[in-house]
Design an enzyme around this catalytic site. Sequence first.
Site, mmCIF file in Angstrom:
data_model
loop_
_atom_site.group_PDB
_atom_site.id
_atom_site.type_symbol
_atom_site.label_atom_id
_atom_site.label_comp_id
_atom_site.label_asym_id
_atom_site.label_seq_id
_atom_site.Cartn_x
_atom_site.Cartn_y
_atom_site.Cartn_z
ATOM 1 N N LYS A 167 -0.272 -13.898 23.818
ATOM 2 C CA LYS A 167 -1.361 -13.951 24.801
ATOM 3 C C LYS A 167 -1.129 -12.869 25.865
ATOM 4 O O LYS A 167 0.018 -12.637 26.281
ATOM 5 C CB LYS A 167 -1.400 -15.335 25.447
ATOM 6 C CG LYS A 167 -2.619 -15.566 26.333
ATOM 7 C CD LYS A 167 -2.627 -17.007 26.865
ATOM 8 C CE LYS A 167 -3.839 -17.271 27.742
ATOM 9 N NZ LYS A 167 -3.860 -18.657 28.265
ATOM 10 N N SER A 173 -5.346 -24.899 28.196
ATOM 11 C CA SER A 173 -5.628 -23.574 27.625
ATOM 12 C C SER A 173 -4.974 -23.270 26.285
ATOM 13 O O SER A 173 -5.324 -22.283 25.645
ATOM 14 C CB SER A 173 -5.226 -22.479 28.618
ATOM 15 O OG SER A 173 -6.198 -22.364 29.624
ATOM 16 N N SER A 189 -8.148 -21.104 27.665
ATOM 17 C CA SER A 189 -8.189 -19.679 27.800
ATOM 18 C C SER A 189 -7.445 -18.895 26.716
ATOM 19 O O SER A 189 -7.657 -17.693 26.583
ATOM 20 C CB SER A 189 -7.609 -19.299 29.167
ATOM 21 O OG SER A 189 -6.232 -19.598 29.227
#
Lengths: 95, 481
Positions: free
Chosen positions: B71, B170, B146
Amino acid sequence: MKFTKEEVEHVANLARLELTDEEIKKYQLQLSDILKEIDKILKVDIKEDDILITTTKNSNVYITDNYSELLTKEEVLKNANNKDLDYIIVPEVIE
Amino acid sequence: MNLNKSIKEINELLKKKVIKPSDLVKEALENIKKNNLNAFITINENALEEAYQLDDKPVDNILFGIPIAIKDNIVTKDIKTSCASLMLDNFIPIYDATVIKKIKEKNMIIIGKTNMDEFAMGSSGETSYYKPTLNPWNENKVPGGSSSGSACCVSSRMVPLALGSDTGGSIRQPASFCGVVGLKPTYGRISRYGLIAFASSLDVIGPITRNVYENALLLNILAGHDDNDYTSSFEDVLDYTSLIGKDVKNLKIAVPNYYMSEVIDEGVRNKVKEVLDILKKEGLQVDYIDIPYLEYSIPLYQVIALGECSSNLARFDGIKYGHQTSNYTDITSLYKRSRQEGFGDEVKRRIMIGSYVLSGKNADIYYHKALCLRKQLTNSFEDVFKKYDLIIGPTNTNVAYDFNKISSDVLKSFYDDLLTNPVNLAGLPSLSLPIGFNVEKLPIGMQIIGNYYKEDVIYQLASFIEDKLKLNLDPKGGIKC
């Protein structure tokens, strides 16, 4: 509570943001919507002497007093936008 | 097509020299090129070169040579780390996060940095400066957020493993929307050093994988204390695969009534009930219970998370690193315009609310009250774990939804966290597991919440359910692994 224009300008200043008039209008409504939601916690009847800041169970974490890695000046300055030799250039802050 | 095999099989092939790490990296890069799902922001240009250097080395661990996606809020030395924000569009980190060091020590290959909601603020992937990621099951639907790109690239089988981060849901939310396995570990189980902070008392890094066993394998190498993160735990690191396959009959399961209320889509509830029926049939004790204060988790989360984020994001001044405006007259206008230009709408809204609740007497009114409420909510969870081993419920209130829903409703991204953010507030571990599909063939996720540091027990039950359901979770219908 409804955010006034001045209140949005105040929180934008605290958050160091410059907003356009159009944005101020938009955020007046949007921040009010969020705050209306947040206000729900004010009505909860609970003991107010027991707080939780973090769920970590650690206390007094010490690290050994030596260094393992050092950054070079070049690395430290690598991402600065405006620099000259060993310095980062910023606008004048003292008159 | 080696990457479609299980990690165990790939490891065998590597050991027998049938394939090499460079074959795996070539395949992953090819997969990424073929897909138009916008899962990646940056590809590691040195990935293939790094793989070639491993080709002749002995295969010394099960994750050797495996490509992994990261990420884009986890710093990687010399690889751009943007947090999906214009603010960090030009940011090249000068050090590796602790998790990245651990991955490199195991000779895994970082294939690239994945798309996400800007600064991890969002639940649909749509707040990214680099445009949204698409859901591999239906490109008209959001992938969740996210950690949108990390869930997407594992779901679409571009790479077998990815790292995400979870502040209010997330990891679990996109895992649920994309039909993959995502773990939010206990707060402090994995070092946060090098994770660009959103809300420091809630943030955790965690693994996103195709199945439960591989999730546990990845946690095995990530967990542990780190001198660079004083909130990281000193608790012993376990072999998180050790309980997988062990008898689950004696586990006691609690199901919060709140998690099965009418706010939750009926199709989602029914799928969870089907799983609960399997567990009851197997002899497990399953009880419906109440957890006091759960209903306040959204406003509570807003005060804690946004207060912390307004403070954390104060570091972006346009001077030391990050976007700098070209249009300024003095230091204040440099700060304000750099931040005005560099941050997106969702981020601005959140740091303004955070500044509001922390400013002046509001700190007493809102923040202090929130800290008290957080204590009570955490006590409620701890009481449950005195009697039960695990808590089960849906991960989300519904399945993946259409794009552009968040733009008209600023509370939508918070309400998406309804069932996930209480777990962050209490600091507990929780895993999202795919348990089936709705009528539109969109994945449904179920959450298994464990007691502190009991990730091994979560994996034990998750693996049992996975084995009972035997779902095909490849969006293109490929072979199950």
